[in-house]
Design a protein around this motif. Structure first.
Motif, mmCIF file in Angstrom:
data_model
loop_
_atom_site.group_PDB
_atom_site.id
_atom_site.type_symbol
_atom_site.label_atom_id
_atom_site.label_comp_id
_atom_site.label_asym_id
_atom_site.label_seq_id
_atom_site.Cartn_x
_atom_site.Cartn_y
_atom_site.Cartn_z
ATOM 1 N N UNK A 150 0.887 -1.278 0.065
ATOM 2 C CA UNK A 150 -0.144 -0.186 0.003
ATOM 3 C C UNK A 150 0.795 1.175 -0.021
ATOM 4 N N UNK A 151 0.522 2.089 -0.981
ATOM 5 C CA UNK A 151 1.529 3.210 -1.184
ATOM 6 C C UNK A 151 1.084 4.460 -0.009
ATOM 7 N N UNK A 152 1.786 5.491 -0.070
ATOM 8 C CA UNK A 152 1.653 6.430 0.926
ATOM 9 C C UNK A 152 0.227 6.958 0.658
ATOM 10 N N UNK A 153 -0.244 7.117 -0.335
ATOM 11 C CA UNK A 153 -1.423 7.579 -0.814
ATOM 12 C C UNK A 153 -2.782 6.535 -0.810
ATOM 13 N N UNK A 154 -2.302 5.379 -0.146
ATOM 14 C CA UNK A 154 -3.457 4.491 -0.117
ATOM 15 C C UNK A 154 -3.792 3.541 -1.333
ATOM 16 N N UNK A 155 -2.948 3.404 -2.330
ATOM 17 C CA UNK A 155 -3.255 2.511 -3.412
ATOM 18 C C UNK A 155 -2.634 1.287 -3.013
ATOM 19 N N UNK A 156 -3.473 0.148 -3.211
ATOM 20 C CA UNK A 156 -3.023 -1.059 -2.690
ATOM 21 C C UNK A 156 -2.933 -2.001 -3.996
ATOM 22 N N UNK A 157 -1.852 -3.109 -3.790
ATOM 23 C CA UNK A 157 -1.895 -3.840 -4.893
ATOM 24 C C UNK A 157 -1.524 -5.217 -4.069
ATOM 25 N N UNK A 201 -9.268 -12.207 -1.485
ATOM 26 C CA UNK A 201 -9.248 -12.702 -0.041
ATOM 27 C C UNK A 201 -8.525 -11.815 0.940
ATOM 28 N N UNK A 202 -7.491 -11.065 0.470
ATOM 29 C CA UNK A 202 -6.704 -10.443 1.465
ATOM 30 C C UNK A 202 -7.031 -8.887 1.259
ATOM 31 N N UNK A 203 -6.984 -8.071 2.472
ATOM 32 C CA UNK A 203 -7.214 -6.554 2.131
ATOM 33 C C UNK A 203 -5.995 -5.796 2.840
ATOM 34 N N UNK A 204 -5.242 -4.992 2.317
ATOM 35 C CA UNK A 204 -4.306 -4.451 3.046
ATOM 36 C C UNK A 204 -4.904 -2.871 3.414
ATOM 37 N N UNK A 205 -4.558 -2.394 4.717
ATOM 38 C CA UNK A 205 -5.177 -1.003 4.754
ATOM 39 C C UNK A 205 -4.231 -0.255 5.758
ATOM 40 N N UNK A 206 -4.214 0.885 5.865
ATOM 41 C CA UNK A 206 -3.096 1.585 6.934
ATOM 42 C C UNK A 206 -4.108 2.595 7.719
ATOM 43 N N UNK A 207 -3.774 2.720 8.807
ATOM 44 C CA UNK A 207 -4.071 3.840 9.901
ATOM 45 C C UNK A 207 -2.801 4.631 10.068
ATOM 46 N N UNK A 208 -2.671 5.799 9.494
ATOM 47 C CA UNK A 208 -1.272 6.731 9.612
ATOM 48 C C UNK A 208 -1.555 7.400 11.162
ATOM 49 N N UNK A 209 -2.895 7.667 11.511
ATOM 50 C CA UNK A 209 -2.992 8.073 13.049
ATOM 51 C C UNK A 209 -2.228 7.165 14.021
ATOM 52 N N UNK A 210 -2.403 6.011 13.694
ATOM 53 C CA UNK A 210 -1.871 4.859 14.645
ATOM 54 C C UNK A 210 -0.625 4.294 14.165
#
Length: 114
Positions: free
Chosen positions: A51-58, A66-75
């Motif tokens: 996942x990029x800094x802008x939130x684009x996932x590959x 089946x899988x999902x990547x995500x990010x929480x920049x606040x945490x």
């Protein structure tokens, strides 16, 4: 300097779910491209999802849908939600962070077995 700590691995039956977390220390987390890799016994480490800094996932084709990547920049945390797990998903899962330097976590074991 970035320190990465993965958690959430374990033993799960086929068809089950797990959510991996990777907590990052240090500044600038939002700028990093984050990734989840895995390494099964006797195999090379492979990219699972990024996942990029802008939130684009590959995703690798083997985990798409089946899988999902995500990010929480606040945490300062990146997640990998893994559903419909298969025995072939068994591996040590590693988190990495990349900007100009590449950092790795210590890994967390995921075992899919009945």
């Amino acid at each position: 300097q970035v320190h990465l700590v993965e958690s959430g691995g374990g033993l799960v039956q086929p068809g089950g779910s797990l959510r991996l977390s990777c907590a990052a220390s240090g500044s600038g987390f939002r700028l990093y491209t984050m990734g989840w890799y895995r390494q099964a016994p006797g195999k090379q480490r492979e990219l699972v999802a990024g996942i990029s800094s802008g939130g684009t996932a590959n995703y690798d084709d083997s985990v798409k849908g089946r899988f999902t990547i995500s990010r929480d920049n606040a945490k300062n945390t990146v997640y990998l939600q893994m559903n419909s797990l298969k025995p072939e998903d068994t591996a040590v899962y590693y988190c990495n962070a990349k900007l100009m330097v590449l950092y790795w976590g210590q890994g967390t074991q995921v075992t899919v077995s009945s």
